[in-house]
Design a protein around this motif. Structure first.
Motif, short mmCIF file in Angstrom:
data_model
loop_
_atom_site.label_atom_id
_atom_site.label_comp_id
_atom_site.label_asym_id
_atom_site.label_seq_id
_atom_site.Cartn_x
_atom_site.Cartn_y
_atom_site.Cartn_z
N UNK A 63 5.22 -8.57 1.60
CA UNK A 63 3.94 -9.07 1.07
C UNK A 63 2.80 -8.11 1.38
N UNK A 64 2.81 -7.53 2.58
CA UNK A 64 1.78 -6.56 2.95
C UNK A 64 1.87 -5.33 2.04
N UNK A 65 3.08 -4.86 1.75
CA UNK A 65 3.26 -3.70 0.88
C UNK A 65 2.78 -4.01 -0.54
N UNK A 66 3.05 -5.20 -1.03
CA UNK A 66 2.61 -5.60 -2.37
C UNK A 66 1.08 -5.62 -2.43
N UNK A 67 0.45 -6.19 -1.40
CA UNK A 67 -1.02 -6.23 -1.36
C UNK A 67 -1.59 -4.82 -1.33
N UNK A 68 -0.98 -3.95 -0.54
CA UNK A 68 -1.44 -2.56 -0.44
C UNK A 68 -1.30 -1.84 -1.78
N UNK A 69 -0.18 -2.02 -2.43
CA UNK A 69 0.02 -1.40 -3.75
C UNK A 69 -0.97 -1.93 -4.77
N UNK A 70 -1.22 -3.23 -4.75
CA UNK A 70 -2.22 -3.80 -5.66
C UNK A 70 -3.60 -3.20 -5.41
N UNK A 71 -3.97 -3.04 -4.16
CA UNK A 71 -5.26 -2.42 -3.82
C UNK A 71 -5.33 -0.99 -4.35
N UNK A 72 -4.26 -0.24 -4.15
CA UNK A 72 -4.21 1.14 -4.63
C UNK A 72 -4.34 1.17 -6.15
N UNK A 73 -3.58 0.33 -6.83
CA UNK A 73 -3.61 0.32 -8.30
C UNK A 73 -4.97 -0.14 -8.83
N UNK A 74 -5.56 -1.15 -8.18
CA UNK A 74 -6.89 -1.61 -8.60
C UNK A 74 -7.93 -0.52 -8.41
N UNK A 75 -7.87 0.19 -7.32
CA UNK A 75 -8.80 1.29 -7.04
C UNK A 75 -8.60 2.42 -8.03
N UNK A 76 -7.37 2.78 -8.28
CA UNK A 76 -7.04 3.87 -9.19
C UNK A 76 -7.50 3.55 -10.62
N UNK A 77 -7.37 2.28 -11.00
CA UNK A 77 -7.71 1.83 -12.35
C UNK A 77 -9.19 2.09 -12.67
N UNK A 78 -10.05 1.99 -11.69
CA UNK A 78 -11.49 2.09 -11.91
C UNK A 78 -12.02 3.51 -11.79
N UNK A 79 -11.20 4.47 -11.47
CA UNK A 79 -11.69 5.86 -11.34
C UNK A 79 -11.57 6.60 -12.62
#
Length: 115
Positions: A99-115
């Motif tokens: 679950x921690x890895x999924x949350x981390x990946x979601x954060x990375x993808x959300x951040x990457x999406x906005x750049x």
């Protein structure tokens, strides 16, 4: 536990569920005890080629299908290799770590999406 046993076990489980069968029903169809099917699906049991053929036949697939995730998801080989590496990393983790890895990946993808 071998990675190949885990991958084949997961594929057997996916195909069994896709066929709407319980472990008991697959066991009866293939001529194996439920605990053997469960052990295979968890990657805890080694399987010989004759038994692999019986399982595949009972699931209505060719033996080769038990070794492939690429066909199911139509993934190119490079992407499949990367996904398998990720899966291997996660297999031995507990639910909290996953679950921690999924949350981390979601954060990375959300951040990457906005750049």
């Amino acid at each position: 536990m071998s990675d190949i046993l885990r991958f084949v076990g997961m594929k057997i489980k996916d195909l069994r569920k896709g066929a709407g069968l319980t472990q008991e029903e697959l066991g009866e169809k293939a001529g194996f005890h439920t605990t053997y099917i469960g052990g295979l699906e968890r990657g805890e049991r080694n399987i010989n080629l004759s038994n692999l053929e019986q399982i595949a036949s009972s699931l209505g697939v060719e033996v080769a299908e038990l070794f492939s995730y690429a066909k199911k998801f139509k993934i190119n080989s490079t992407k499949e290799e990367s996904l398998q590496k990720l899966l291997v990393l996660m297999l031995d983790r507990d639910e909290k770590e996953i679950n921690m890895a999924v949350k981390l990946l979601n954060e990375i993808f959300d951040t990457y999406k906005y750049k």
